[in-house]
Design an enzyme around this catalytic site. Structure first.
Site, PDB file in Angstrom:
ATOM      1  N   ASP A 424       0.798  -1.218  -0.214  1.00  0.00           N
ATOM      2  CA  ASP A 424       0.324   0.293  -0.251  1.00  0.00           C
ATOM      3  C   ASP A 424       1.022   1.247   0.070  1.00  0.00           C
ATOM      4  O   ASP A 424       2.237   1.077   0.185  1.00  0.00           O
ATOM      5  CB  ASP A 424      -1.121   0.274   1.415  1.00  0.00           C
ATOM      6  CG  ASP A 424      -1.899   0.791   1.498  1.00  0.00           C
ATOM      7  OD1 ASP A 424      -1.894   1.380   0.713  1.00  0.00           O
ATOM      8  OD2 ASP A 424      -1.883   1.481   3.141  1.00  0.00           O
ATOM      9  N   GLY A 733      -4.771   3.823  -3.746  1.00  0.00           N
ATOM     10  CA  GLY A 733      -5.977   4.452  -4.028  1.00  0.00           C
ATOM     11  C   GLY A 733      -5.548   5.925  -4.393  1.00  0.00           C
ATOM     12  O   GLY A 733      -6.136   6.244  -4.650  1.00  0.00           O
TER      13      GLY A 733
END
Lengths: 1022, 341
Positions: A424, A733
């Site tokens: 991430d 994201g």
């Protein structure tokens, strides 16, 4: 309280010109309500109405009190070896047994019991966690307008709850009203998507007036909506209130595990509870993970079973022959065995059945081929190994007081096998704090800070001078962090330049430009100031950390934004003429919002002198083309600086302004007003067009550079891991630009790498999207992605022969959705594997998990996922190893991870040192186990040659059963816990040459460790 | 951390792991590198230690005097040799046979008398299990004859004590010795394990209904003597692990001089003809190493010899063709890079 009042006056929805425009209509998707998949009916605030929906308690444990015994026993005996020993234990009670039954059953009980106790303790820990969550308290409407605290677990669908500031939502709520008049509230969704910026939610107008507890005395409403599903970003439903039907959209849905921020309280009706909530629907069941070694071990055990059966078979045949020989035409040979008067087991007249029974006996006897204590010893060793991992001071993070924590001990040795790391970004690679570090104003570069990337690059070049310097600054910054009193660091501001700070900018050649520059920073944003009543300090709540960094730095330089009203912004400015701070108020006329296609944001303000100006900040790709001819004075210099900043891994924004005359503004405002109030579907396009027109002929001021602060040692760690042959993918994201920037700053992308970017921003697809024909969009998108992938693959193939150029693949979420399709995923994977770095941006939690799954199943190598937010949970669970960063954010990721560490760079030690050791220890231990048991088993078989294969064991019963579980297991366990082939420092520093054990099994790296030996061992068996 | 309902715990104690060399896995470790010096000296030391030990045990084993007299064939005259099984099964035939043996070297007392059976499977599972330990030790469990089938009960369903195939097949050859026409006493006391007598065989358990069935296996027992005094039985019931075994028969406490003529009278009762087994009578002295067993000495000599040889070979290699220590070009992946993928 005063602050609250002040905020209340702002109709916040005014500031957001775009975001809240999309109010749903009752047409389209909403027509499905009541149909299949949309059957949920919620009667709000009606105690009496029975609703068959689950309660709000959640359970993450594997067992319950009732199911523990049967379920864990079942789990235990699912293991072949354990099942085998169970069968043996049962058989041992018959006459067939070569030894006493007790000696066969006791070891099994010990092993199974010990494992079950371990399981039980682990589950109990999860249970206490659940209890904590289920017993959190929230105010719920008890009737007559009275709200009382109750536990989360007691909430039911339809309840009205009042959630207060900084609390988590206990379930999925329908936002009815908030402390703001227009029913907006700020929500932090860190646990859902890892983003730290605040999201704005707004309730329906009809319910926004229900701002008091007493309003709910007679409140009645019916919500009809979709059934529970895992889609976080969609919600379709309708609200029947006062005999009117209103459409509901995700805008009104507050999701469990997100947090209320910046809003004093909200009222909400519970729509989904407990396991029906979107977050929990999104979380897949924690899969039980097994390491590759263990799976390989299973194969060896099967092999040993075959060996066992073979040997038993041979033994039985020979026994049959010997037994048949016993009686020759009624004449006994070995009379002392009384073959003439025998039981079925030894009867020469019934040789066949005697042999078959003997086969069973032999299976028991040669059972010592199967190491009964292997599983337990492995588990014990793994627990001890994880204690070592937990105890490692090198993985202890002083600042957060967090040591490493191996939550499941199953995967220790898998750490030494990692082939691909899926990481991430936010909170994992970066600290998720933006720092204003440099700027270029009027063609002059300011800011003397050294970015992490620059440090990393300097280190790579290795010039001793910069080296020293770098280490100097690094240790300094470390010290800074440790002794915070030395210099109070301001979050978001890491800018040092004497020329500008402390009011010195007045003496710079372009002081007026500098003034405008910081004015833009102070005004052009959507942040909300919060003034601390006692100290007078101003803090900001901003939509994104970048924005906060801008406002903070403006404040530090002397442009302190401190008040926002519905129509104005107030800034305390340093006045160069008087040398004093002067309060200036700017009338806020319009906000032209940021969005990803515009890549810029503007505000139009009128200052105290009545001048109207448009202040704009945006990405360089859109800003330079909008400059006026007379505004390009510093263009070349600025461009150069922006390039430098980008190379240094900084996020850059271009600042520009434009003065508007009254008429021009009026014209624009009319058009803008019209566009905003149009009700056609292309309203957004209209607004965009209008904005586009006004954001032209800008005058360039300069550029800002913000560092998305990397965590300590990230570039270094990534480089080391890369040198150890581990591939690193970043799944984030974030926006593509941000992701690429971070890619550069953490050494994942390098200058000179060819970037393959797969996206769906092509004009024709965007055009289709406006058309809204879903079929056409998906078809065109699919084709586009397929084309891009195959083109990239061709490019790669073409360049392979020519040069050693490295490729980087960058793909965005929308394209990823198509690339992960069954038809395309193999192509995509093939392409991705051939690239040195892969970055997936704008990816949803589910996509992260899917990518992980694809890599795992596609390459059949060990994958490691690392993340810190709840949005990484799927990925962590899908990967072979999930590592949670136990940072400052929620515990979701840690709760679903296998190992939790506090900082990304501990991964280096975890993988290269502990991983290597654990893998080596485990493999030698397993080999040792098989060795000792096979040798032992063979002596039993060889002895049978001297005992006419009658099945008499060579050793005493208890010696037999204790050999495995006691006598010979301790030395092996010691080996499995303590053995070190090379020291930690050696592993840390020499992994360059030593490609570690990461590819054992694939058989590509021979040597360095004895893994090759282990592998030979294994491959000779399995 | 902003956990809403968990009160912020005061950070009085830190979770920092305690530093110790053990917990950090930094304990000093000896990681020997096999340098030529090390290897050669290790081999030399092993050779130097093992060879004398081997010589000593071999010498000691050689000093044991042992005589093995096979008599199962000798004790058959020509007529009976045709049908040995019938001869041995016939109760009426005279099975006494005499043989003699001249002492070649002096034998220091005590001289142990063993009988050796070959091709006799006392380790057969059926045989090993065919006993009842409870019955042997406890008079109250006399009737407990589990596992003893078919030697558990008489035809009249009386329990047999001791039951089972082992006891039933008790060895029943006897030996008597004369030296120079003087009878030698054979001491049959303490030929069994003391623990067997005290714990495994009861002092109040007397043989009952033993060898009454139609088929008589071996020796009969004195019904007036408790089991823990029936040392021949105790010796026999400690079953042998291998099909060729010796069991202690008794001890001769006197010395035998060189050229003493020992006359042995054997009652050749035990049936080994049916399954083709051999019987031997062994007379042996013992030393600190036990009976005659050259294996241990040979093994020491062999290992010591090989070690010395290795040491010499390595010294020669080291002198003739030395190799620098830690030369990476010898590593497998440097040697043959082509193989690697």
């Amino acid at each position: 309280m005063r602050g609250r009042r002040r905020m209340r006056k702002i109709r916040l929805s005014k500031i957001y010109s775009f975001a809240l425009c999309g109010k749903g209509t009752l047409e389209g998707e909403h027509s499905q309500i009541g149909g299949q998949g949309f059957s949920r009916v919620v009667f709000c605030n009606e105690e009496g109405v029975m609703q068959n929906y689950s309660d709000n308690s959640v359970r993450s444990t594997k067992y319950t009190a009732v199911s523990f015994l049967p379920k864990s026993l079942f789990e235990q005996f699912r293991r072949v070896a354990n099942f085998y020993f169970l069968v043996i234990g049962v058989l041992a009670m018959t006459k067939l047994a070569p030894y006493t039954a007790v000696s066969a059953i006791v070891p099994l009980c010990v092993i199974v019991g010990a494992t079950m106790i371990k399981e039980g303790i682990e589950d109990w820990r999860r249970k206490t966690q659940d209890i904590e969550v289920n017993n959190r308290k929230v105010k719920v409407h008890k009737g007559d307008g009275v709200f009382e605290y109750t536990e989360w677990k007691n909430l039911r669908v339809g309840n009205i709850v009042k959630v207060e500031k900084d609390n988590f939502f206990p379930a999925d709520l329908l936002l009815l009203s908030s402390s703001y008049e227009d029913a907006v509230c700020y929500v932090e969704t860190m646990n859902l998507d890892g983003e730290t910026n605040l999201k704005l939610k707004q309730g329906l107008d009809v319910t926004s007036s229900l701002q008091d507890d007493s309003n709910f005395r007679d409140f009645k409403a019916v919500v009809k909506c979709e059934d529970p599903n895992a889609n976080l970003y969609s919600f379709i439903g309708s609200l029947e209130f006062e005999e009117q039907k209103y459409p509901l959209s995700p805008q009104q849905l507050l999701l469990r595990d997100s947090k209320l921020r910046n809003t004093d309280y909200v009222f909400g009706a519970i729509i989904f509870t407990g396991h029906d909530t979107k977050v929990i629907q999104n979380s897949t069941d924690p899969p039980s993970k097994r390491s590759k070694i263990e799976r390989k071990m299973d194969r060896i055990i099967y092999f040993l079973f075959c060996l066992l059966f073979l040997i038993a078979f041979v033994g039985s045949i020979l026994f049959g022959i010997a037994t048949k020989d016993e009686l020759d035409n009624g004449v006994m040979k070995r009379w002392y065995l009384r073959p003439d008067d025998s039981t079925i087991f030894f009867d020469p007249k019934r040789v066949a059945s005697a042999a078959i029974f003997h086969f069973l006996t032999a299976l028991m006897l040669y059972g010592f081929f199967i190491p009964i204590s292997l599983y337990f010893s492995i588990e014990l060793v793994k627990v001890l190994q994880s204690i070592f991992i937990n105890q490692d001071v090198h993985m202890y993070y002083e600042e957060a007081d967090k040591p490493a924590h191996a939550r499941t001990s199953n995967l220790n040795e898998e750490l030494g096998q990692v082939d691909t790391i899926l990481s991430d970004k936010t909170g994992t690679l970066t600290c998720n704090s933006m720092e204003f570090i440099k700027c270029s104003i009027a063609g002059v570069a300011y800011g003397q800070g050294v970015t992490e990337v620059e440090q990393a690059m300097d280190r790579k070049i290795g010039s001793p001078l910069t080296h020293e310097q770098v280490y100097g600054t690094e240790s300094e910054s470390d010290e800074n962090r440790k002794s915070s009193d030395r210099k109070t660091r301001i979050k978001g501001f890491n800018f040092t330049d004497e020329r500008i700070m402390n009011g010195n900018w007045v003496n710079e050649p372009h002081a007026d430009v500098i003034q405008k520059f910081f004015r833009v920073l102070a005004i052009c944003h959507t942040a909300i100031p919060e003034v601390d009543e006692d100290t007078g300090n101003v803090s900001y709540e901003a939509e994104s950390p970048d924005e906060a960094a801008f406002v903070i730095s403006a404040k530090e330089i002397g442009f302190e934004f401190f008040k926002r009203t519905q129509t104005s912004l107030s800034v305390n400015e340093w006045d160069p003429v008087s040398g004093n701070k002067v309060e200036r108020m700017y009338q806020l006329l319009n906000v032209l919002e940021f969005n990803s296609s515009r890549k810029r944001m503007s505000v139009i303000v009128k200052d105290e002198e009545g001048r109207i100006s448009l202040l704009c900040k945006g990405a360089d790709s859109v800003m330079f083309e909008r400059l006026a001819l007379n505004g390009r004075e510093f263009e070349d210099k600025t461009l150069e600086h922006v390039q430098q900043y980008a190379d240094a891994g900084l996020r850059t924004l271009i600042l520009a302004y434009r003065e508007l005359d009254e008429n021009e503004y009026k014209e624009f405002n009319n058009a803008f007003y019209e566009a905003k109030n149009s009700v056609t579907a292309d309203q957004e396009t209209l607004i965009e067009e209008v904005s586009n027109k006004i954001e032209r002929n800008l005058i360039l001021l300069g550029a800002t550079a913000v560092e998305d602060k990397l965590q300590n040692g990230v570039p270094d760690c990534i480089e080391k891991l890369a040198r150890a042959g581990i591939k690193i993918w970043v799944l984030t994201g974030d926006k593509m630009e941000t992701a690429i920037n971070i890619g550069f700053s953490c050494c994942l992308l390098r200058q000179g790498m060819r970037q393959i970017i797969i996206h769906l921003d092509a004009p024709e697809i965007q055009a289709l999207e406006k058309g809204g024909d879903k079929m056409a969009i998906s078809k065109a998108s699919r084709e586009s992605v397929l084309r891009q992938i195959s083109e990239a693959a061709l490019q790669l193939t073409a360049s392979r022969g020519a040069s050693q150029q490295a490729f980087a693949l960058i793909i965005d979420g929308k394209s990823l959705a198509y690339a992960l399709d069954d038809s395309m995923k193999n192509l995509f994977l093939e392409l991705a594997i051939r690239c040195a770095s892969v970055i997936c941006c704008r990816s949803s939690p589910k996509q992260k998990a899917l990518v992980t799954k694809l890599v795992k199943s596609g390459t059949r190598k060990t994958t490691l996922a690392i993340g810190d937010g709840a949005n990484d949970v799927g990925m962590l669970q899908e990967a072979d190893i999930g590592i949670g960063i136990s940072g400052f954010e929620g515990m979701q990721a840690v709760m679903s991870s296998d190992i939790a560490i506090a900082q990304f760079w501990y991964l280096e030690r975890l993988l290269l040192v502990h991983g290597h050791w654990c893998y080596r220890r485990m493999s030698s231990m397993i080999c040792y186990f098989f060795y000792k048991n096979i040798t032992f088993g063979f002596t039993l078989f060889l002895y049978e040659v001297y005992a006419s294969f009658s099945g008499e064991p060579a050793y005493n019963d208890w010696f037999l059963s204790l050999y495995s579980i006691l006598f010979s297991s301790l030395p092996v366990i010691a080996l499995g816990v303590f053995d070190q082939d090379v020291s930690a420092s050696f592993l840390n520093y020499t992994n360059k040459e030593c490609k570690m054990s990461s590819s054992a099994g694939a058989g590509s790296s021979a040597g360095c460790s004895t893994d090759s030996l282990v592998r030979q061992w294994f491959s000779s068996f399995a | 951390m902003m956990e809403p309902h968990s009160a912020p715990t005061p950070k009085k104690y830190s979770k920092k792991p305690k530093y110790s060399k053990f917990s950090q896995q930094e304990l000093p470790a000896w990681k020997p590198i096999l340098t030529p010096g090390w290897v050669i000296s290790t081999f030399t030391v092993v050779g130097i230690v093992f060879i004398p030990v081997g010589l000593a045990s071999l010498f000691s084993s050689e000093s044991v005097e042992e005589a093995a007299i096979r008599y199962d064939d000798k004790c058959l005259n020509e007529i009976h040799a045709q049908n040995a099984v019938a001869f041995i099964k016939n109760d009426m035939t005279n099975k006494t046979c005499t043989t003699s043996w001249t002492v070649e070297r002096k034998m220091q007392g005590p001289i142990f008398i063993y009988y050796q059976l070959d091709n006799y499977y006392q380790n057969h599972r059926r045989y090993v299990k065919s006993r009842n330990d409870k019955q042997l030790v406890n008079p109250a469990s006399e009737g407990d004859t589990t596992n003893c089938y078919p030697q558990d009960k008489t035809n009249g369903s009386m329990p047999i004590v001791p039951c089972g195939l082992i006891a039933w097949s008790l060895f029943n050859d006897t030996y008597k010795f004369w030296v120079n026409t003087k009878s030698l006493t054979v001491n049959k006391k303490d030929i069994s394990w003391g623990s067997d007598r005290s714990h495994k065989f009861g002092s109040k358990v007397y043989p009952k209904n033993f060898q009454l069935g139609g088929l008589v296996g071996g020796a009969k027992l004195d019904e007036n003597m408790p089991l823990n005094q029936q040392e021949d039985l105790i010796v026999w019931m400690r079953t042998a692990a291998l099909p060729s075994f010796r069991k202690l028969y008794g001890k001769i406490e006197t010395n035998l001089e060189v050229n003493d003529l020992v006359e042995i009278v054997i009652e050749n009762n035990y049936n080994t003809y049916e399954f083709g087994g051999n019987k031997r009578l062994i007379l042996s002295t013992a030393t600190w190493i036990g009976g005659k067993n050259p294996f241990l000495g040979m093994a020491y000599l062999f290992v010591g010899g090989v070690s010395l040889l290795c040491a010499i070979v390595f010294i020669l290699l080291y002198v003739i063709k030395p190799r620098p220590l830690g030369d990476p070009s010898y590593l497998s992946w440097n040697k043959n890079p082509g193989i690697l993928k």
